[in-house]
Design a protein around this motif. Structure first.
Motif, PDB file in Angstrom:
ATOM      1  N   GLU A  72      49.174  37.632  49.093  1.00 61.48           N
ATOM      2  CA  GLU A  72      48.007  36.871  48.645  1.00 61.48           C
ATOM      3  C   GLU A  72      46.944  36.821  49.745  1.00 61.48           C
ATOM      4  N   ARG A  73      47.376  36.611  50.986  1.00 53.38           N
ATOM      5  CA  ARG A  73      46.448  36.583  52.114  1.00 53.38           C
ATOM      6  C   ARG A  73      45.747  37.935  52.266  1.00 53.38           C
ATOM      7  N   SER A  74      46.491  39.025  52.092  1.00 53.03           N
ATOM      8  CA  SER A  74      45.904  40.366  52.173  1.00 53.03           C
ATOM      9  C   SER A  74      44.863  40.579  51.075  1.00 53.03           C
ATOM     10  N   ARG A  75      45.168  40.121  49.858  1.00 53.63           N
ATOM     11  CA  ARG A  75      44.202  40.236  48.762  1.00 53.63           C
ATOM     12  C   ARG A  75      42.938  39.446  49.062  1.00 53.63           C
ATOM     13  N   GLU A  76      43.100  38.241  49.605  1.00 51.07           N
ATOM     14  CA  GLU A  76      41.934  37.421  49.944  1.00 51.07           C
ATOM     15  C   GLU A  76      41.110  38.074  51.051  1.00 51.07           C
ATOM     16  N   ASP A  77      41.780  38.639  52.054  1.00 50.07           N
ATOM     17  CA  ASP A  77      41.060  39.331  53.130  1.00 50.07           C
ATOM     18  C   ASP A  77      40.293  40.536  52.587  1.00 50.07           C
ATOM     19  N   ALA A  78      40.905  41.259  51.649  1.00 46.94           N
ATOM     20  CA  ALA A  78      40.239  42.413  51.050  1.00 46.94           C
ATOM     21  C   ALA A  78      38.994  41.976  50.283  1.00 46.94           C
ATOM     22  N   LYS A  79      39.085  40.853  49.569  1.00 41.26           N
ATOM     23  CA  LYS A  79      37.920  40.331  48.852  1.00 41.26           C
ATOM     24  C   LYS A  79      36.810  39.965  49.830  1.00 41.26           C
ATOM     25  N   LEU A  80      37.167  39.298  50.918  1.00 42.77           N
ATOM     26  CA  LEU A  80      36.165  38.902  51.905  1.00 42.77           C
ATOM     27  C   LEU A  80      35.538  40.123  52.560  1.00 42.77           C
ATOM     28  N   ASP A  81      36.356  41.150  52.850  1.00 50.58           N
ATOM     29  CA  ASP A  81      35.813  42.381  53.433  1.00 50.58           C
ATOM     30  C   ASP A  81      34.825  43.035  52.476  1.00 50.58           C
TER      31      ASP A  81
END
Length: 85
Positions: A72-81
């Motif tokens: 989930e954290r990786s998905r959120e980081d990808a969205k922010l990127d």
């Protein structure tokens, strides 16, 4: 200066209450919670003891939760990127 209290309902709505009404509601909620806790403490303890070790030796639920949170954290980081670029 008198402050109004805010009561947040289970569905997320906020209700503003005057201090005297808030004290009455809080008193009712406190009484209800104490009664339930006192009555069900033995049953709750028995249920916990019955379930203790029930899934021992199987897949770790803690590891599964940590892995899910990492994804989930990786998905959120990808969205922010994506938003930053």
């Amino acid at each position: 200066m008198t402050q109004t209290a805010q009561l947040i309902t289970p569905d997320g709505k906020t209700i503003k209450l005057p201090p005297d009404l808030y004290r009455q509601v809080k008193g009712l909620l406190d009484t209800r919670q104490r009664r339930q806790t006192a009555r069900s403490r033995a049953r709750m303890k028995a249920a916990i003891q019955a379930g203790y070790g029930m899934v021992a030796g199987r897949d770790s639920l803690t590891a599964a939760l940590l892995a899910e949170r990492s994804k989930e954290r990786s998905r959120e980081d990808a969205k922010l990127d994506w938003f930053e670029n």
